[in-house]
Design a protein around this motif. Structure first.
Motif, PDB file in Angstrom:
ATOM      1  N   GLN A  99       0.827  -1.205   0.000  1.00 24.36           N
ATOM      2  CA  GLN A  99       0.000   0.000   0.000  1.00 24.36           C
ATOM      3  C   GLN A  99       0.861   1.255   0.000  1.00 24.36           C
ATOM      4  N   PHE A 100       1.989   1.195   0.718  1.00 26.53           N
ATOM      5  CA  PHE A 100       2.904   2.337   0.726  1.00 26.53           C
ATOM      6  C   PHE A 100       3.434   2.602  -0.684  1.00 26.53           C
ATOM      7  N   CYS A 101       3.843   1.532  -1.382  1.00 25.32           N
ATOM      8  CA  CYS A 101       4.373   1.676  -2.745  1.00 25.32           C
ATOM      9  C   CYS A 101       3.299   2.183  -3.706  1.00 25.32           C
ATOM     10  N   LEU A 102       2.066   1.709  -3.525  1.00 24.23           N
ATOM     11  CA  LEU A 102       0.967   2.181  -4.375  1.00 24.23           C
ATOM     12  C   LEU A 102       0.692   3.659  -4.155  1.00 24.23           C
ATOM     13  N   ARG A 103       0.899   4.113  -2.928  1.00 28.91           N
ATOM     14  CA  ARG A 103       0.716   5.532  -2.637  1.00 28.91           C
ATOM     15  C   ARG A 103       1.797   6.360  -3.329  1.00 28.91           C
ATOM     16  N   MET A 104       3.020   5.819  -3.378  1.00 28.42           N
ATOM     17  CA  MET A 104       4.107   6.518  -4.069  1.00 28.42           C
ATOM     18  C   MET A 104       3.932   6.472  -5.575  1.00 28.42           C
ATOM     19  N   PHE A 105       3.554   5.292  -6.086  1.00 30.18           N
ATOM     20  CA  PHE A 105       3.487   5.084  -7.529  1.00 30.18           C
ATOM     21  C   PHE A 105       2.152   4.410  -7.888  1.00 30.18           C
ATOM     22  N   CYS A 139      11.824   2.298 -14.802  1.00 25.80           N
ATOM     23  CA  CYS A 139      12.596   3.454 -14.322  1.00 25.80           C
ATOM     24  C   CYS A 139      11.709   4.359 -13.478  1.00 25.80           C
ATOM     25  N   VAL A 140      12.335   5.045 -12.535  1.00 27.38           N
ATOM     26  CA  VAL A 140      11.675   6.120 -11.792  1.00 27.38           C
ATOM     27  C   VAL A 140      12.173   7.438 -12.369  1.00 27.38           C
ATOM     28  N   ILE A 141      11.262   8.249 -12.875  1.00 23.67           N
ATOM     29  CA  ILE A 141      11.627   9.523 -13.506  1.00 23.67           C
ATOM     30  C   ILE A 141      11.139  10.675 -12.634  1.00 23.67           C
ATOM     31  N   SER A 142      12.038  11.616 -12.343  1.00 18.69           N
ATOM     32  CA  SER A 142      11.677  12.750 -11.481  1.00 18.69           C
ATOM     33  C   SER A 142      11.612  14.080 -12.234  1.00 18.69           C
ATOM     34  N   GLU A 143      12.407  14.239 -13.279  1.00 21.71           N
ATOM     35  CA  GLU A 143      12.348  15.489 -14.049  1.00 21.71           C
ATOM     36  C   GLU A 143      12.914  15.287 -15.445  1.00 21.71           C
ATOM     37  N   ILE A 203       1.601   2.572 -26.115  1.00 19.32           N
ATOM     38  CA  ILE A 203       0.485   2.795 -25.201  1.00 19.32           C
ATOM     39  C   ILE A 203       0.982   3.696 -24.089  1.00 19.32           C
ATOM     40  N   TRP A 204       0.321   4.826 -23.900  1.00 15.11           N
ATOM     41  CA  TRP A 204       0.747   5.805 -22.903  1.00 15.11           C
ATOM     42  C   TRP A 204      -0.030   5.589 -21.619  1.00 15.11           C
ATOM     43  N   THR A 205       0.703   5.401 -20.532  1.00 14.83           N
ATOM     44  CA  THR A 205       0.072   5.140 -19.233  1.00 14.83           C
ATOM     45  C   THR A 205       0.206   6.318 -18.263  1.00 14.83           C
ATOM     46  N   TYR A 206       0.952   7.329 -18.671  1.00 14.70           N
ATOM     47  CA  TYR A 206       1.105   8.522 -17.831  1.00 14.70           C
ATOM     48  C   TYR A 206       1.228   9.739 -18.735  1.00 14.70           C
ATOM     49  N   THR A 207       0.517  10.801 -18.402  1.00 14.81           N
ATOM     50  CA  THR A 207       0.632  12.084 -19.102  1.00 14.81           C
ATOM     51  C   THR A 207       0.759  13.177 -18.050  1.00 14.81           C
ATOM     52  N   SER A 208       1.777  13.989 -18.185  1.00 12.87           N
ATOM     53  CA  SER A 208       2.043  15.035 -17.189  1.00 12.87           C
ATOM     54  C   SER A 208       1.160  16.253 -17.437  1.00 12.87           C
ATOM     55  N   LEU A 255       8.685  16.941 -12.287  1.00 16.95           N
ATOM     56  CA  LEU A 255       7.356  16.365 -12.152  1.00 16.95           C
ATOM     57  C   LEU A 255       6.853  16.547 -10.725  1.00 16.95           C
ATOM     58  N   PRO A 256       5.545  16.732 -10.538  1.00 14.04           N
ATOM     59  CA  PRO A 256       5.010  16.933  -9.183  1.00 14.04           C
ATOM     60  C   PRO A 256       5.406  15.811  -8.228  1.00 14.04           C
ATOM     61  N   GLU A 257       5.424  14.583  -8.726  1.00  8.80           N
ATOM     62  CA  GLU A 257       5.870  13.415  -7.972  1.00  8.80           C
ATOM     63  C   GLU A 257       6.664  12.524  -8.922  1.00  8.80           C
TER      64      GLU A 257
END
Length: 367
Positions: A51-57, A171-175, A228-233, A249-251
């Motif tokens: 649940q913690f990981c789902l809250r982050m991602f 990958c984890v992308i931050s900016e 297939i795009w799963t995230y749009t900023s 990115l905000p998160e």
């Protein structure tokens, strides 16, 4: 001590879970699971680390199931009551995997995550002004200007896209950082920036086991048909300045599939020679961290869900490829974070134990 009570025994499970979810450091949640057998059972049974990981991602909501690679076959099966429980074994596996994932994602060192360019929606002069030039930090390469240029348009509202392969499918992308190109060889040295930018992340529609060669033939017109795009900023305004502009990115976002697309929205600079509007980009940098080889994914089509793979024997070694002045944390803080998490992960794998007395002593010393 006689007046002390265990709130897990006194409160309904939902309230206890809500209290634990106020912890914002995953290492604290791992320590909670070492307090007692009852606490460990509660944390694992309720999937607290998951649940913690789902809250982050939120992207992890598409995990179909978890697989542990290279798991030791000599482990004794866990027993609940009088019989072996495969469900409990699955919960324990998820607990370990999500604990490791949370630790890696909260203590990594950033690096440049672009692997190669796939395609641009248009290119003015190919290959001299190819998207490949945006992977070079320098404005001038081999005594020639290095940049990508779109085709000219009479309508300044026509958008453009740049599509890239990341270093790994997980990958984890931050900016994302970008530098518009300044045409120093034209009168007035105009800067061909976009009005704004937006970022999309996703995966290829073609199975990964075919390799990345299938992406080399992607044309500008067919790019959206192959991904297939799963995230749009959100949309970020872009300045008409020839400098590395940072779009944080905000998160942090978990990119599952390793494909990033930059949408360049609107044109601001008209070329005096032909009266057309262009967008030109000198350099693109994607800041984040590859989670390979510790973690991997297998995307299941057509559902879009994916299998999360975890290598039990692989140690995570973060290595930074971003200049030191771009780090928000000091190297010492990050090193301590990594050492702390290695200790906790050793505990999860049965190589060490966190004693309650040690934790209490550490709290007293902090006070």
């Amino acid at each position: 001590m006689e007046a002390c009570m265990d709130f897990l025994d006194q409160l309904v499970p939902d309230i206890s879970l809500k209290i634990l979810m106020y912890l914002d450091d995953p290492s604290d949640l791992v320590r909670v699971s070492s307090v007692s057998r009852a606490w460990r059972h509660f944390v694992i049974a309720n999937g607290v680390l998951k649940q913690f990981c789902l809250r982050m991602f939120p992207q992890l909501s598409r995990v179909a199931h978890v697989i542990e690679l290279n798991k030791c076959k000599a482990e004794e099966p866990e027993e609940v009551g009088s019989s072996y429980s495969s469900e409990w074994e699955s919960l324990e596996r998820d607990h370990q995997v999500y604990a490791h994932l949370a630790g890696v994602c909260t203590s990594f060192l950033v690096g440049d995550c672009i692997s190669k360019a796939i395609c641009a929606s248009s290119t003015d002069n190919y290959p001299q002004e190819s998207i490949d030039n945006t992977l070079q930090p320098a404005d001038i390469v081999a005594r020639m200007p290095s940049y990508w240029s779109s085709k000219g348009q009479t309508n300044p509202a026509v958008p453009e896209t740049l599509t890239y392969n990341l270093v790994n499918e997980f990958c984890v992308i931050s900016e994302i950082n970008m530098r518009p190109f300044q045409a120093y060889f034209q009168l007035g040295s105009p800067i061909y920036s976009a009005k704004s930018v937006r970022f999309r992340m996703g995966h290829s529609k073609i199975p990964a086991d075919l390799g990345n060669d299938h992406l080399s033939g992607v044309s500008a017109g067919s790019a959206d048909d192959k991904f297939i795009w799963t995230y749009t900023s959100q949309e970020f305004p872009m300045a008409q300045e020839s400098c590395l502009q940072k779009f944080k990115l905000p998160e942090p976002v978990l990119c599952v599939g390793g494909i990033l697309q930059i949408e360049l929205l609107g044109r601001v600079q008209r070329q005096e020679m032909d009266g057309l509007f262009y967008i030109c980009v000198s350099y693109v940098q994607v800041v984040g961290q590859s989670l390979s080889p510790v973690f991997g994914v297998e995307i299941l089509e057509p559902s879009g869900k994916f299998v999360l793979k975890h290598d039990m024997l692989c140690k995570f070694h973060a290595k930074s490829s971003i200049p030191e002045n771009q780090h928000e944390n000091t190297d010492g803080d990050l090193q301590r974070h990594l050492i702390d998490w290695q200790h906790i992960l050793d505990m999860l794998q049965g190589n060490g134990v966190i004693e309650i007395d040690e934790l209490e002593m550490g709290e007293e010393e902090d006070e």
